[in-house]
Write a protein that holds these residues in place. Sequence first.
Motif, short mmCIF file in Angstrom:
data_model
loop_
_atom_site.label_atom_id
_atom_site.label_comp_id
_atom_site.label_asym_id
_atom_site.label_seq_id
_atom_site.Cartn_x
_atom_site.Cartn_y
_atom_site.Cartn_z
N SER A 68 0.84 -1.20 0.00
CA SER A 68 0.00 0.00 0.00
C SER A 68 0.88 1.25 0.00
N PHE A 69 0.24 2.37 -0.23
CA PHE A 69 0.97 3.65 -0.19
C PHE A 69 1.53 3.89 1.21
N ALA A 70 0.84 3.36 2.23
CA ALA A 70 1.29 3.57 3.62
C ALA A 70 2.73 3.09 3.79
N ALA A 176 -6.83 8.04 -9.77
CA ALA A 176 -7.85 7.06 -10.13
C ALA A 176 -7.28 5.72 -10.61
N ASN A 177 -5.98 5.66 -10.87
CA ASN A 177 -5.36 4.38 -11.25
C ASN A 177 -4.80 3.63 -10.05
N GLY A 178 -4.75 4.27 -8.88
CA GLY A 178 -4.12 3.67 -7.70
C GLY A 178 -5.02 2.61 -7.07
N GLY A 179 -4.54 2.04 -5.96
CA GLY A 179 -5.28 0.97 -5.29
C GLY A 179 -6.63 1.45 -4.79
N VAL A 180 -6.63 2.47 -3.94
CA VAL A 180 -7.90 3.01 -3.43
C VAL A 180 -8.66 3.69 -4.57
N GLY A 181 -7.95 4.47 -5.39
CA GLY A 181 -8.60 5.25 -6.44
C GLY A 181 -9.36 4.38 -7.43
N ASP A 216 -5.36 14.86 -16.44
CA ASP A 216 -3.97 14.74 -15.99
C ASP A 216 -3.78 15.46 -14.66
N TYR A 217 -3.35 14.74 -13.62
CA TYR A 217 -3.23 15.40 -12.32
C TYR A 217 -2.11 16.43 -12.26
N ALA A 218 -1.17 16.35 -13.21
CA ALA A 218 -0.06 17.31 -13.20
C ALA A 218 -0.31 18.51 -14.10
N ASP A 239 -9.61 13.17 -1.99
CA ASP A 239 -8.27 13.74 -2.16
C ASP A 239 -7.29 13.09 -1.18
N HIS A 240 -6.32 12.33 -1.70
CA HIS A 240 -5.29 11.72 -0.85
C HIS A 240 -3.98 12.47 -1.01
N VAL A 241 -4.01 13.59 -1.74
CA VAL A 241 -2.77 14.28 -2.11
C VAL A 241 -2.40 15.34 -1.09
N SER A 261 -10.91 14.26 2.46
CA SER A 261 -9.46 14.20 2.38
C SER A 261 -9.04 12.94 3.12
N TYR A 262 -8.07 12.21 2.56
CA TYR A 262 -7.70 10.96 3.26
C TYR A 262 -6.20 10.65 3.16
N GLY A 263 -5.40 11.67 2.90
CA GLY A 263 -3.96 11.43 2.86
C GLY A 263 -3.22 12.70 2.51
N PHE A 299 -11.65 14.80 7.23
CA PHE A 299 -10.61 13.80 6.98
C PHE A 299 -11.20 12.43 7.26
N PHE A 300 -10.96 11.49 6.36
CA PHE A 300 -11.38 10.11 6.60
C PHE A 300 -10.19 9.32 7.16
N ASN A 301 -10.44 8.61 8.26
CA ASN A 301 -9.42 7.74 8.85
C ASN A 301 -10.05 6.38 9.07
N ILE A 302 -9.52 5.38 8.41
CA ILE A 302 -10.09 4.03 8.48
C ILE A 302 -10.10 3.50 9.91
N TRP A 303 -9.21 4.03 10.77
CA TRP A 303 -9.11 3.54 12.15
C TRP A 303 -9.99 4.32 13.12
N1 LIG Z 1 -6.99 7.78 5.59
C1 LIG Z 1 -7.11 6.47 5.50
O1 LIG Z 1 -7.74 5.81 6.35
C2 LIG Z 1 -6.49 5.78 4.34
C3 LIG Z 1 -6.68 4.41 4.14
C4 LIG Z 1 -6.08 3.82 3.03
C5 LIG Z 1 -5.31 4.57 2.17
N2 LIG Z 1 -5.12 5.89 2.43
C6 LIG Z 1 -4.33 6.75 1.53
O2 LIG Z 1 -4.78 6.51 0.24
C7 LIG Z 1 -3.80 6.90 -0.68
C8 LIG Z 1 -3.70 5.90 -1.81
O3 LIG Z 1 -3.21 4.68 -1.30
P1 LIG Z 1 -2.99 3.45 -2.28
O4 LIG Z 1 -2.48 2.33 -1.45
O5 LIG Z 1 -4.17 3.30 -3.15
O6 LIG Z 1 -1.76 4.02 -3.15
P2 LIG Z 1 -1.26 3.62 -4.61
O7 LIG Z 1 -1.89 2.38 -5.09
O8 LIG Z 1 0.21 3.72 -4.53
O9 LIG Z 1 -1.83 4.81 -5.51
C9 LIG Z 1 -1.41 6.11 -5.31
C10 LIG Z 1 -2.03 6.93 -6.40
O10 LIG Z 1 -1.75 8.29 -6.14
C11 LIG Z 1 -1.26 8.88 -7.34
N3 LIG Z 1 -0.40 9.99 -6.96
C12 LIG Z 1 0.84 9.94 -6.40
N4 LIG Z 1 1.27 11.19 -6.18
C13 LIG Z 1 0.29 12.01 -6.58
C14 LIG Z 1 0.13 13.41 -6.62
N5 LIG Z 1 1.10 14.25 -6.19
N6 LIG Z 1 -1.02 13.92 -7.12
C15 LIG Z 1 -2.02 13.10 -7.54
N7 LIG Z 1 -1.93 11.76 -7.53
C16 LIG Z 1 -0.79 11.24 -7.06
C17 LIG Z 1 -0.54 7.77 -8.05
O11 LIG Z 1 -0.41 8.07 -9.41
P3 LIG Z 1 0.83 7.49 -10.27
O12 LIG Z 1 0.62 6.03 -10.40
O13 LIG Z 1 0.74 8.22 -11.53
O14 LIG Z 1 2.06 7.83 -9.44
C18 LIG Z 1 -1.53 6.64 -7.79
O15 LIG Z 1 -2.63 6.73 -8.65
C19 LIG Z 1 -2.52 7.09 0.14
O16 LIG Z 1 -2.24 8.46 0.30
C20 LIG Z 1 -2.85 6.44 1.45
O17 LIG Z 1 -2.14 7.00 2.53
C21 LIG Z 1 -5.69 6.50 3.49
#
Ligand SMILES: NC(=O)c1ccc[n+]([C@@H]2O[C@H](COP(=O)([O-])OP(=O)(O)OC[C@H]3O[C@@H](n4cnc5c(N)ncnc54)[C@H](OP(=O)(O)O)[C@@H]3O)[C@@H](O)[C@H]2O)c1
Length: 368
Positions: A68-70, A176-181, A216-218, A239-241, A261-263, A299-303
Motif C-alpha cells: 500500500s501507499f502507507a 484514479a489508477n491507484g489501489g484506493v482510487g 492529468d493530475y499534473a 483527495d489523498h494528495v 481528504s484521506y492522505g 478527513f477520513f481515517n479508516i481507524w
Molecule cells: N486515511 C485512511 O484511512 C487511508 C486508508 C487507506 C489509504 N489511504 C491513503 O490513500 C492513498 C492511496 O493509497 P494506495 O495504497 O491506493 O496508493 P497507490 O496504489 O500507490 O496509488 C497512489 C495513487 O496516487 C497517485 N499519486 C501519487 N502522487 C500524486 C500526486 N502528487 N497527485 C495526484 N496523484 C498522485 C498515483 O499516481 P501514479 O501512479 O501516476 O504515481 C496513484 O494513482 C494514500 O495516500 C494512502 O495514505 C488513506
Amino acid sequence: MNANPLPSTPSRQSASAAAGAVPDGAVPVTEVVLPGVVAPEGLQVHHRTVPAPAAGQALVTMEATGVSFAEQQMRRGKYYDQPPFPFVPGYDLVGTVTAVGPGVDPVLVGQRVAALTKTGGWASAVVVDAGDLVGVPAGLDPVEAETVVVNGITAHQMLHRKARVRAGQTILVHGANGGVGSTLVQLARSAGVRVIGTASPRHHDAVRALGAEPVDYAAPDLPAQVRRLAPGGVDAVFDHVGGPGVVDSFRLLARGGTLVSYGSAATKDDAGNSRKPILTLFARLLVWDLAPNGRNASFFNIWAGRRRRDRFQARLRADLTAVFGLLEQGVLRPQVAARLPLDRAAEAMALAESGTVVGKVVLTPPAG
Ligand SMILES: NC(=O)c1ccc[n+]([C@@H]2O[C@H](COP(=O)([O-])OP(=O)(O)OC[C@H]3O[C@@H](n4cnc5c(N)ncnc54)[C@H](OP(=O)(O)O)[C@@H]3O)[C@@H](O)[C@H]2O)c1
C-alpha cells in the motif's frame, strides 16, 4: 497484533529452529523487516518462529498481502502513526486460519479470512485477534480478494458513510489508477455516479476502462479542465494528495458538496516532522467545514472509532463483506498490478512506487 519482530536472524532458519528448540505449537515464519529509513532494497527478509496463538487469537497462514501507499510513507518514516523501527510492515492480508487459541471457535481452522493489520502483514504467517478476521467467500482468488481489503473498506466507507453519494451525482477521484482510487471509481460507477478521475496520461486508457473520465493530475490547468467537465462543480472530491492542491479540491465543490481528504501524498518527501503536514491539513479542513460556505470538508481515517472495538469490528466486517460480494458478482474487477513472492518485497515496493502500475502490487507466500 504485534508488528514488532522478536529478535531474529537474516539466515535461512531462525536460531531456535536451527537448534531444534521450537516450542510447542510455534511455527517458523518468513517475514520482511523495515529496519529504518531505507530505500526499497534496504528491506530485510528474516526468519523466526511465532508462538502458538494465545487466548482470543488465530494464526493465519498468509496467501496474499498488499503493498500500500502507507508502506511508501513508512519507509521514509513519514506515516502518521507508524511504530518505531524495526518493524514488519503490511497493511492487510488474506490467508487461511491454521490454528486458534483458547476461547476461539475451532471451526475457524481451515477457513479463508482477511484482516486489516496496519503493520505486520508481510509475513508467511501472522497471529491476529480472531475478532478482527472477516470471512472471504469460497471461490474468490486470495490475491484478487486482497486487492479490496484496505482499498475496498476505505473506498466503500468514504463513498457511502462519509460522502453518502447518490446516483446521478458527479465526483472527482484523485489518483484514479491507484489501489484506493481504482476501487473508488468502480464502486461509484456501480452506484450510478459519474466520475472524473485524475491520473498521469499513461494511465488514462485504464482509468477510462474503469468508467471514469480521465484528466492529468499534473496539468497546470487541472481545475479548469474539471470545471469544463462539471461546470456547476462536483458533489464530492476524494483527495489523498493534500498539500497546496487541496485548496483546488475544495473550490471545485458544488454547493452542498463534500471534500473527503484521506492522505497527504504530496508531502511524503518533505523534510521535518512527519505529523506537521497532516496537522496543517486537519486545521484547514476544520476551518472550511465550520465556515458558512455551504460545503463540507473532513478527513477520513479508516481507524476512527477503533476504541469501541466491537462496533468498529462489526462495521468493518459489514463493509468488507459487502465489497467481497461485489467482487463475487463481477461488479468490482480486481486490479492486480503484479504478484510477487514475499521474499521479493523490495522489488514489489520499487514497482509500487514506480508510478507505472494500475491497481495493487500483491505479495504471495515466499518462494521455496
Ligand atoms: N486515511 C485512511 O484511512 C487511508 C486508508 C487507506 C489509504 N489511504 C491513503 O490513500 C492513498 C492511496 O493509497 P494506495 O495504497 O491506493 O496508493 P497507490 O496504489 O500507490 O496509488 C497512489 C495513487 O496516487 C497517485 N499519486 C501519487 N502522487 C500524486 C500526486 N502528487 N497527485 C495526484 N496523484 C498522485 C498515483 O499516481 P501514479 O501512479 O501516476 O504515481 C496513484 O494513482 C494514500 O495516500 C494512502 O495514505 C488513506
